[in-house]
Design an enzyme around this catalytic site. Structure first.
Site, PDB file in Angstrom:
ATOM      1  N   TYR A 279      39.845  14.098  26.950  1.00  0.00           N
ATOM      2  CA  TYR A 279      40.629  13.764  27.882  1.00  0.00           C
ATOM      3  C   TYR A 279      41.268  12.171  27.397  1.00  0.00           C
ATOM      4  O   TYR A 279      42.261  12.294  28.544  1.00  0.00           O
ATOM      5  CB  TYR A 279      39.093  13.529  29.040  1.00  0.00           C
ATOM      6  CG  TYR A 279      39.943  13.066  30.534  1.00  0.00           C
ATOM      7  CD1 TYR A 279      40.874  13.809  31.113  1.00  0.00           C
ATOM      8  CD2 TYR A 279      39.895  11.600  30.348  1.00  0.00           C
ATOM      9  CE1 TYR A 279      40.640  13.314  32.494  1.00  0.00           C
ATOM     10  CE2 TYR A 279      39.883  11.188  31.224  1.00  0.00           C
ATOM     11  CZ  TYR A 279      40.318  11.489  33.182  1.00  0.00           C
ATOM     12  OH  TYR A 279      40.602  10.965  34.240  1.00  0.00           O
TER      13      TYR A 279
ATOM     14  N   SER B  55      44.900   7.098  33.838  1.00  0.00           N
ATOM     15  CA  SER B  55      42.457   6.952  33.865  1.00  0.00           C
ATOM     16  C   SER B  55      42.463   5.237  33.272  1.00  0.00           C
ATOM     17  O   SER B  55      42.946   4.474  32.847  1.00  0.00           O
ATOM     18  CB  SER B  55      42.384   8.501  32.765  1.00  0.00           C
ATOM     19  OG  SER B  55      40.373   7.611  32.834  1.00  0.00           O
TER      20      SER B  55
ATOM     21  N   ALA C 219      42.656  11.986  24.928  1.00  0.00           N
ATOM     22  CA  ALA C 219      44.423  11.388  23.891  1.00  0.00           C
ATOM     23  C   ALA C 219      44.964  12.227  24.497  1.00  0.00           C
ATOM     24  O   ALA C 219      46.515  11.799  25.064  1.00  0.00           O
ATOM     25  CB  ALA C 219      43.674  12.465  22.842  1.00  0.00           C
ATOM     26  N   SER C 220      44.672  12.282  26.351  1.00  0.00           N
ATOM     27  CA  SER C 220      45.829  13.012  26.872  1.00  0.00           C
ATOM     28  C   SER C 220      46.426  12.167  27.575  1.00  0.00           C
ATOM     29  O   SER C 220      47.928  12.502  28.054  1.00  0.00           O
ATOM     30  CB  SER C 220      45.237  14.696  27.986  1.00  0.00           C
ATOM     31  OG  SER C 220      44.722  13.786  28.837  1.00  0.00           O
ATOM     32  N   LYS C 221      45.819  11.754  28.242  1.00  0.00           N
ATOM     33  CA  LYS C 221      45.666  10.046  28.938  1.00  0.00           C
ATOM     34  C   LYS C 221      46.553   9.173  27.686  1.00  0.00           C
ATOM     35  O   LYS C 221      48.067   8.614  28.325  1.00  0.00           O
ATOM     36  CB  LYS C 221      44.358   9.592  29.912  1.00  0.00           C
ATOM     37  CG  LYS C 221      43.833  10.190  30.682  1.00  0.00           C
ATOM     38  CD  LYS C 221      44.354  10.616  31.962  1.00  0.00           C
ATOM     39  CE  LYS C 221      44.323  11.670  33.042  1.00  0.00           C
ATOM     40  NZ  LYS C 221      44.881  12.319  34.266  1.00  0.00           N
TER      41      LYS C 221
END
Length: 275
Positions: free
Chosen positions: A157, A144, A159-161
């Protein structure tokens, strides 16, 4: 149907029924690839498989799979390998987002975002890796814009990327000498329903799409860029609507960037941080 680099190659796409995933399935199908779509939308899976078969004359395997579920990922990847004989390209596209203040977000929301965005890619890659190594194939990961410009109200979000980059940049170094390419893709704002389906603090779905203040790309254009990047076996593709000036601004003047640009990227006014 062209007979290009991916003709008769097996391409697996998670979250392949909508948005960028759907556009990627169409793009690789038009290139003559054999497609495997993994998604949780059963009715859409059936309809899209029929569309690809009838209109593109593609060979398609459509499988129900919640990528957050390790067993479902293992079963789906095993079915693809059994059906096609192996996997040449795995596209980890499935993902969800969130929009809420960190302090007002249940821990279950953080876990759900990580389960889909991070562990989903981890699960599928883990079970597909041996086959991809045998075929000297590719792993493509949809990251992203938030990889370099974290957005307000997207702590889970973002953190996940970042976790995806940590995992797959390491994996790239481990497999590149064995002929496998790992490509990370960071799209900018794209016309999909991901923002409309964002989770809010209590885990429910927002149902409201926040309009970005930047140009929005079409999934078809993004998929076409990713396809050409895969043809060149690139390591990183930044498909950002935020141009190089903004990226330079972020590097040289981080405080000003956070104050003025990040709110715009997040779809809010600079003074509207409490809403």
């Amino acid at each position: 149907m062209s007979k290009g680099q991916f003709y008769q190659k097996v391409v697996v796409i998670t979250g392949g029924c909508a948005g960028i995933g759907r556009a990627l399935a169409l793009r690789f199908a038009h290139a003559g690839a054999r497609i495997a779509i993994l998604d949780i939308q059963d009715e859409t899976l059936v309809a899209f498989r029929q569309q690809l078969t009838d209109k593109v004359n593609a060979e398609v395997l459509a499988l129900h799979c919640d990528v957050a579920n390790e067993r479902q990922c293992e079963e789906a990847i095993c079915q693809v390998i059994e059906h096609y004989g192996g996997i040449d390209v795995l596209i980890n596209n499935a993902g969800i987002t969130q929009r809420s203040l960190f302090a007002e977000t249940d821990l279950a929301v953080f876990r759900r975002i990580m389960d889909v965005n991070y562990f989903g890619a981890l699960h599928c890659t883990h079970f597909a890796l041996d086959s991809i190594l045998q075929r000297r194939g590719q792993i493509i990961v949809l990251s992203s814009l938030s990889g370099f410009a974290p957005m307000l109200y997207r702590s889970a979000y973002n953190a996940s990327k970042h976790a995806l980059h940590g995992l797959f940049e390491t994996l790239r170094m481990e497999v590149q000498e064995r002929g496998v390419n790992v490509m990370l893709v960071t799209p900018g704002f794209t016309a999909t329903d991901i923002r409309k389906n964002a989770l809010v603090g209590d885990g429910s779905i927002s149902g409201q799409s926040v309009a970005p203040s930047f140009k929005v790309s079409s999934p078809t254009d993004v998929a076409d860029d990713i396809y050409h990047g895969a043809c060149k076996r690139k390591r990183l593709m930044i498909l950002s609507n935020v141009n190089w000036r903004a990226q330079l601004f972020a590097r040289l003047f981080p405080r000003a960037f956070e104050r003025w640009m990040v709110p715009r990227l997040s779809g809010v006014k600079p003074a509207d941080r409490s809403s």
